[in-house]
Design a protein around this motif. Structure first.
Motif, PDB file in Angstrom:
ATOM      1  N   TRP A   1      41.786  45.450  46.611  1.00 52.05           N
ATOM      2  CA  TRP A   1      40.425  44.912  46.528  1.00 52.05           C
ATOM      3  C   TRP A   1      39.472  45.948  45.936  1.00 52.05           C
ATOM      4  N   LEU A   2      39.650  47.204  46.290  1.00 52.74           N
ATOM      5  CA  LEU A   2      38.780  48.253  45.757  1.00 52.74           C
ATOM      6  C   LEU A   2      38.943  48.401  44.247  1.00 52.74           C
ATOM      7  N   VAL A   3      40.158  48.256  43.759  1.00 55.98           N
ATOM      8  CA  VAL A   3      40.374  48.340  42.307  1.00 55.98           C
ATOM      9  C   VAL A   3      39.663  47.177  41.605  1.00 55.98           C
TER      10      VAL A   3
ATOM     11  N   LEU B   1      38.099  38.574  39.506  1.00 59.17           N
ATOM     12  CA  LEU B   1      38.955  39.754  39.566  1.00 59.17           C
ATOM     13  C   LEU B   1      39.604  39.895  40.948  1.00 59.17           C
ATOM     14  N   GLN B   2      38.859  39.573  41.993  1.00 63.38           N
ATOM     15  CA  GLN B   2      39.443  39.621  43.339  1.00 63.38           C
ATOM     16  C   GLN B   2      40.619  38.670  43.458  1.00 63.38           C
ATOM     17  N   GLU B   3      40.474  37.456  42.936  1.00 56.54           N
ATOM     18  CA  GLU B   3      41.567  36.494  43.021  1.00 56.54           C
ATOM     19  C   GLU B   3      42.725  36.901  42.112  1.00 56.54           C
ATOM     20  N   THR B   4      42.411  37.532  40.984  1.00 59.12           N
ATOM     21  CA  THR B   4      43.474  38.035  40.120  1.00 59.12           C
ATOM     22  C   THR B   4      44.285  39.112  40.813  1.00 59.12           C
ATOM     23  N   PHE B   5      43.602  40.021  41.488  1.00 58.43           N
ATOM     24  CA  PHE B   5      44.305  41.086  42.203  1.00 58.43           C
ATOM     25  C   PHE B   5      44.989  40.554  43.459  1.00 58.43           C
TER      26      PHE B   5
ATOM     27  N   ILE C   1      37.599  44.967  53.986  1.00 59.33           N
ATOM     28  CA  ILE C   1      37.024  45.905  53.016  1.00 59.33           C
ATOM     29  C   ILE C   1      35.852  45.265  52.274  1.00 59.33           C
ATOM     30  N   SER C   2      35.914  43.956  52.037  1.00 63.43           N
ATOM     31  CA  SER C   2      34.792  43.263  51.408  1.00 63.43           C
ATOM     32  C   SER C   2      33.577  43.270  52.329  1.00 63.43           C
TER      33      SER C   2
END
Length: 265
Positions: A42-44, A82-86, A128-129
Protein backbone atom coordinates in the motif's frame (compact mmCIF):
# COMPACT_ATOMS: atom_id res chain seq x y z
CA UNK A 1 -9.00 17.95 27.17
CA UNK A 2 -6.64 17.50 24.25
CA UNK A 3 -5.42 14.14 25.55
CA UNK A 4 -9.01 12.94 26.01
CA UNK A 5 -9.86 13.88 22.41
CA UNK A 6 -6.69 12.23 21.14
CA UNK A 7 -7.20 8.88 22.90
CA UNK A 8 -10.94 8.89 22.26
CA UNK A 9 -10.57 9.48 18.52
CA UNK A 10 -7.66 7.06 18.27
CA UNK A 11 -9.76 4.41 20.01
CA UNK A 12 -12.67 4.97 17.62
CA UNK A 13 -10.46 4.94 14.53
CA UNK A 14 -8.25 1.96 15.36
CA UNK A 15 -10.07 0.11 18.15
CA UNK A 16 -11.76 -2.47 15.88
CA UNK A 17 -8.58 -2.93 13.83
CA UNK A 18 -6.47 -3.43 16.97
CA UNK A 19 -8.94 -6.02 18.26
CA UNK A 20 -8.84 -7.89 14.95
CA UNK A 21 -5.05 -7.89 14.91
CA UNK A 22 -4.74 -9.12 18.49
CA UNK A 23 -7.42 -11.80 18.17
CA UNK A 24 -6.80 -13.11 14.65
CA UNK A 25 -3.32 -12.12 13.47
CA UNK A 26 -0.81 -11.57 16.28
CA UNK A 27 -0.61 -15.23 17.36
CA UNK A 28 0.29 -16.48 13.86
CA UNK A 29 3.76 -15.48 12.55
CA UNK A 30 2.78 -16.14 8.93
CA UNK A 31 -0.20 -13.79 9.21
CA UNK A 32 2.00 -11.11 10.76
CA UNK A 33 4.36 -11.36 7.78
CA UNK A 34 1.43 -11.01 5.36
CA UNK A 35 0.17 -8.02 7.36
CA UNK A 36 3.50 -6.19 7.18
CA UNK A 37 4.04 -7.03 3.50
CA UNK A 38 0.55 -5.78 2.64
CA UNK A 39 1.28 -2.47 4.33
CA UNK A 40 4.43 -2.17 2.22
CA UNK A 41 2.46 -2.73 -0.99
CA UNK A 42 0.00 0.00 0.00
CA UNK A 43 2.85 2.39 0.77
CA UNK A 44 4.36 1.84 -2.68
CA UNK A 45 1.00 2.63 -4.29
CA UNK A 46 0.77 5.81 -2.21
CA UNK A 47 4.28 6.82 -3.25
CA UNK A 48 3.47 6.45 -6.94
CA UNK A 49 0.17 8.33 -6.57
CA UNK A 50 1.94 11.15 -4.71
CA UNK A 51 4.56 11.43 -7.45
CA UNK A 52 1.89 11.64 -10.16
CA UNK A 53 -0.05 14.30 -8.24
CA UNK A 54 3.13 16.26 -7.40
CA UNK A 55 4.27 16.33 -11.03
CA UNK A 56 0.81 17.30 -12.31
CA UNK A 57 0.57 20.18 -9.84
CA UNK A 58 3.96 21.61 -10.74
CA UNK A 59 3.27 21.33 -14.47
CA UNK A 60 -0.03 23.21 -14.12
CA UNK A 61 -1.01 26.76 -13.20
CA UNK A 62 -0.66 26.81 -9.42
CA UNK A 63 -2.53 30.10 -9.18
CA UNK A 64 -5.71 28.57 -10.60
CA UNK A 65 -7.62 27.35 -7.52
CA UNK A 66 -10.29 25.55 -9.54
CA UNK A 67 -7.68 23.66 -11.53
CA UNK A 68 -5.78 22.67 -8.38
CA UNK A 69 -8.99 21.34 -6.82
CA UNK A 70 -9.59 19.30 -9.95
CA UNK A 71 -6.07 17.93 -9.76
CA UNK A 72 -6.70 16.95 -6.14
CA UNK A 73 -9.73 14.92 -7.23
CA UNK A 74 -7.64 13.45 -10.05
CA UNK A 75 -4.91 12.50 -7.57
CA UNK A 76 -7.45 10.78 -5.30
CA UNK A 77 -8.82 8.75 -8.24
CA UNK A 78 -5.31 7.77 -9.34
CA UNK A 79 -4.50 6.75 -5.77
CA UNK A 80 -7.56 4.48 -5.62
CA UNK A 81 -6.72 2.83 -8.94
CA UNK A 82 -3.11 2.29 -7.89
CA UNK A 83 -4.20 0.79 -4.57
CA UNK A 84 -6.41 -1.72 -6.36
CA UNK A 85 -3.64 -2.45 -8.86
CA UNK A 86 -1.22 -3.22 -6.05
CA UNK A 87 -3.90 -5.28 -4.32
CA UNK A 88 -4.04 -7.41 -7.46
CA UNK A 89 -0.24 -7.62 -7.53
CA UNK A 90 -0.27 -8.71 -3.89
CA UNK A 91 -2.87 -11.36 -4.73
CA UNK A 92 -0.55 -12.74 -7.41
CA UNK A 93 2.38 -12.76 -5.00
CA UNK A 94 0.40 -14.52 -2.26
CA UNK A 95 -0.90 -17.03 -4.78
CA UNK A 96 2.66 -17.95 -5.69
CA UNK A 97 3.63 -18.07 -2.03
CA UNK A 98 0.64 -20.32 -1.30
CA UNK A 99 1.76 -22.77 -3.98
CA UNK A 100 5.28 -22.76 -2.56
CA UNK A 101 4.07 -23.39 0.99
CA UNK A 102 1.93 -26.27 -0.21
CA UNK A 103 4.93 -27.79 -1.99
CA UNK A 104 7.21 -27.82 1.03
CA UNK A 105 4.56 -28.88 3.57
CA UNK A 106 4.39 -32.50 4.69
CA UNK A 107 0.73 -33.03 3.79
CA UNK A 108 0.86 -31.07 0.53
CA UNK A 109 -1.44 -28.34 1.84
CA UNK A 110 -0.67 -24.72 2.61
CA UNK A 111 -0.73 -23.79 6.33
CA UNK A 112 -2.89 -20.75 5.51
CA UNK A 113 -5.87 -20.56 3.18
CA UNK A 114 -6.39 -17.99 0.46
CA UNK A 115 -9.39 -16.57 2.32
CA UNK A 116 -7.24 -15.99 5.38
CA UNK A 117 -4.63 -14.29 3.20
CA UNK A 118 -7.33 -12.09 1.70
CA UNK A 119 -8.57 -11.08 5.14
CA UNK A 120 -5.11 -10.28 6.52
CA UNK A 121 -4.02 -8.39 3.40
CA UNK A 122 -7.21 -6.33 3.40
CA UNK A 123 -6.72 -5.56 7.08
CA UNK A 124 -3.14 -4.45 6.42
CA UNK A 125 -4.26 -2.13 3.60
CA UNK A 126 -6.92 -0.68 5.89
CA UNK A 127 -4.65 -0.10 8.89
CA UNK A 128 -1.88 1.64 6.96
CA UNK A 129 -4.44 3.68 5.00
CA UNK A 130 -6.11 4.76 8.23
CA UNK A 131 -2.80 5.67 9.83
CA UNK A 132 -1.81 7.95 6.96
CA UNK A 133 -5.25 9.56 6.74
CA UNK A 134 -5.73 10.42 10.41
CA UNK A 135 -2.28 10.66 12.02
CA UNK A 136 -1.93 14.42 11.43
CA UNK A 137 -5.49 15.00 12.64
CA UNK A 138 -4.77 13.10 15.86
CA UNK A 139 -1.59 15.13 16.33
CA UNK A 140 -3.58 18.38 16.00
CA UNK A 141 -6.24 17.14 18.42
CA UNK A 142 -3.77 17.33 21.31
CA UNK A 143 -3.75 21.10 20.97
CA UNK A 144 -3.26 23.92 21.49
CA UNK A 145 -6.49 25.42 20.17
CA UNK A 146 -10.13 24.44 19.91
CA UNK A 147 -11.92 23.28 16.78
CA UNK A 148 -14.84 25.49 15.80
CA UNK A 149 -13.60 28.72 17.34
CA UNK A 150 -13.70 30.38 13.90
CA UNK A 151 -17.06 28.93 12.90
CA UNK A 152 -15.82 25.56 11.66
CA UNK A 153 -17.50 22.29 12.60
CA UNK A 154 -16.94 21.16 16.18
CA UNK A 155 -17.27 17.54 15.10
CA UNK A 156 -14.20 17.50 12.89
CA UNK A 157 -12.11 15.16 15.03
CA UNK A 158 -14.81 12.63 15.89
CA UNK A 159 -16.15 12.46 12.33
CA UNK A 160 -12.61 11.96 11.05
CA UNK A 161 -12.21 9.10 13.53
CA UNK A 162 -15.44 7.41 12.43
CA UNK A 163 -14.48 7.90 8.79
CA UNK A 164 -11.10 6.27 9.41
CA UNK A 165 -12.76 3.31 11.13
CA UNK A 166 -15.03 2.86 8.11
CA UNK A 167 -12.06 3.00 5.73
CA UNK A 168 -10.17 0.36 7.73
CA UNK A 169 -13.16 -1.97 7.72
CA UNK A 170 -13.87 -1.30 4.05
CA UNK A 171 -10.35 -2.26 3.01
CA UNK A 172 -10.72 -5.49 4.99
CA UNK A 173 -13.99 -6.30 3.24
CA UNK A 174 -12.63 -5.24 -0.15
CA UNK A 175 -9.65 -7.55 0.32
CA UNK A 176 -11.86 -10.59 0.95
CA UNK A 177 -14.14 -9.84 -2.01
CA UNK A 178 -11.27 -8.88 -4.33
CA UNK A 179 -9.22 -12.03 -3.73
CA UNK A 180 -12.27 -14.25 -4.15
CA UNK A 181 -13.18 -12.48 -7.40
CA UNK A 182 -9.64 -12.89 -8.73
CA UNK A 183 -9.61 -16.56 -7.80
CA UNK A 184 -12.98 -17.27 -9.44
CA UNK A 185 -12.47 -14.79 -12.31
CA UNK A 186 -15.56 -12.78 -11.44
CA UNK A 187 -14.65 -9.54 -13.15
CA UNK A 188 -17.91 -7.81 -12.30
CA UNK A 189 -17.06 -8.23 -8.62
CA UNK A 190 -13.70 -6.58 -9.24
CA UNK A 191 -15.49 -3.73 -10.96
CA UNK A 192 -17.84 -3.27 -8.03
CA UNK A 193 -14.95 -3.20 -5.56
CA UNK A 194 -13.07 -0.57 -7.56
CA UNK A 195 -16.25 1.46 -8.12
CA UNK A 196 -17.21 1.41 -4.45
CA UNK A 197 -13.66 2.46 -3.56
CA UNK A 198 -13.85 5.37 -6.00
CA UNK A 199 -17.28 6.39 -4.68
CA UNK A 200 -16.08 6.25 -1.07
CA UNK A 201 -13.06 8.38 -1.89
CA UNK A 202 -15.22 10.85 -3.81
CA UNK A 203 -17.70 11.19 -0.95
CA UNK A 204 -14.95 12.56 1.29
CA UNK A 205 -14.82 15.66 -0.90
CA UNK A 206 -18.27 16.59 0.45
CA UNK A 207 -16.74 17.34 3.86
CA UNK A 208 -17.40 19.34 6.01
CA UNK A 209 -20.95 18.38 5.02
CA UNK A 210 -20.50 15.26 7.14
CA UNK A 211 -24.08 14.01 6.87
CA UNK A 212 -23.71 13.71 3.10
CA UNK A 213 -20.41 11.84 3.30
CA UNK A 214 -20.37 9.77 6.48
CA UNK A 215 -23.85 8.25 6.18
CA UNK A 216 -23.40 6.91 2.61
CA UNK A 217 -19.92 5.63 3.47
CA UNK A 218 -21.31 3.62 6.40
CA UNK A 219 -24.10 2.28 4.20
CA UNK A 220 -21.42 1.09 1.75
CA UNK A 221 -19.44 -0.36 4.67
CA UNK A 222 -22.39 -2.38 5.94
CA UNK A 223 -23.18 -3.64 2.45
CA UNK A 224 -19.59 -4.64 1.77
CA UNK A 225 -19.36 -6.29 5.19
CA UNK A 226 -22.38 -8.49 4.47
CA UNK A 227 -21.01 -9.35 1.03
CA UNK A 228 -17.58 -10.21 2.44
CA UNK A 229 -19.17 -12.31 5.19
CA UNK A 230 -20.99 -14.54 2.72
CA UNK A 231 -17.99 -14.57 0.38
CA UNK A 232 -15.83 -15.93 3.20
CA UNK A 233 -18.33 -18.77 3.71
CA UNK A 234 -20.43 -17.27 6.47
CA UNK A 235 -24.14 -17.89 6.88
CA UNK A 236 -27.02 -16.89 9.12
CA UNK A 237 -26.94 -20.37 10.65
CA UNK A 238 -23.31 -19.86 11.70
CA UNK A 239 -24.26 -16.60 13.41
CA UNK A 240 -26.98 -18.34 15.41
CA UNK A 241 -24.58 -21.11 16.40
CA UNK A 242 -22.01 -18.54 17.52
CA UNK A 243 -24.53 -16.58 19.57
CA UNK A 244 -25.88 -19.74 21.21
CA UNK A 245 -22.35 -21.09 21.85
CA UNK A 246 -23.38 -24.35 20.21
CA UNK A 247 -20.57 -26.86 19.82
CA UNK A 248 -20.05 -29.39 17.07
CA UNK A 249 -21.25 -32.88 17.82
CA UNK A 250 -18.17 -35.08 17.91
CA UNK A 251 -20.08 -38.37 18.35
CA UNK A 252 -19.44 -39.29 14.72
CA UNK A 253 -15.70 -38.98 15.27
CA UNK A 254 -15.88 -41.09 18.41
CA UNK A 255 -17.89 -43.81 16.67
CA UNK A 256 -15.43 -43.89 13.79
CA UNK A 257 -12.43 -44.19 16.09
CA UNK A 258 -14.17 -46.90 18.09
CA UNK A 259 -14.87 -48.94 14.96
CA UNK A 260 -11.32 -48.74 13.69
CA UNK A 261 -9.53 -52.06 13.43
CA UNK A 262 -6.23 -52.00 15.35
CA UNK A 263 -3.07 -52.51 13.38
CA UNK A 264 -1.43 -55.91 13.67
CA UNK A 265 2.22 -56.15 14.49
Amino acid sequence: MGAAVFFGCAGIAFGPALALVLLTVAAEPLRVIILVAGAFFWLVSLLLASLIWFISVHLSDQGNAKLQYGLLIFGAAVSVLLQETFRFAYFKLLKKADEGLATISEDGQSPISLKQMAYVSGLSFGIISGVFSVINILADSIGPGIVGIHGDSQYYFITSAFLTMAIVLLHTFWGVIFFDACEKRRYWCLGLVVTSHLVTSGLTFLNPWYEASLVPIYIITIGMGIWAFYTAGGSFHNILKCLSCEQEDDSRVMMYSALQVPFED
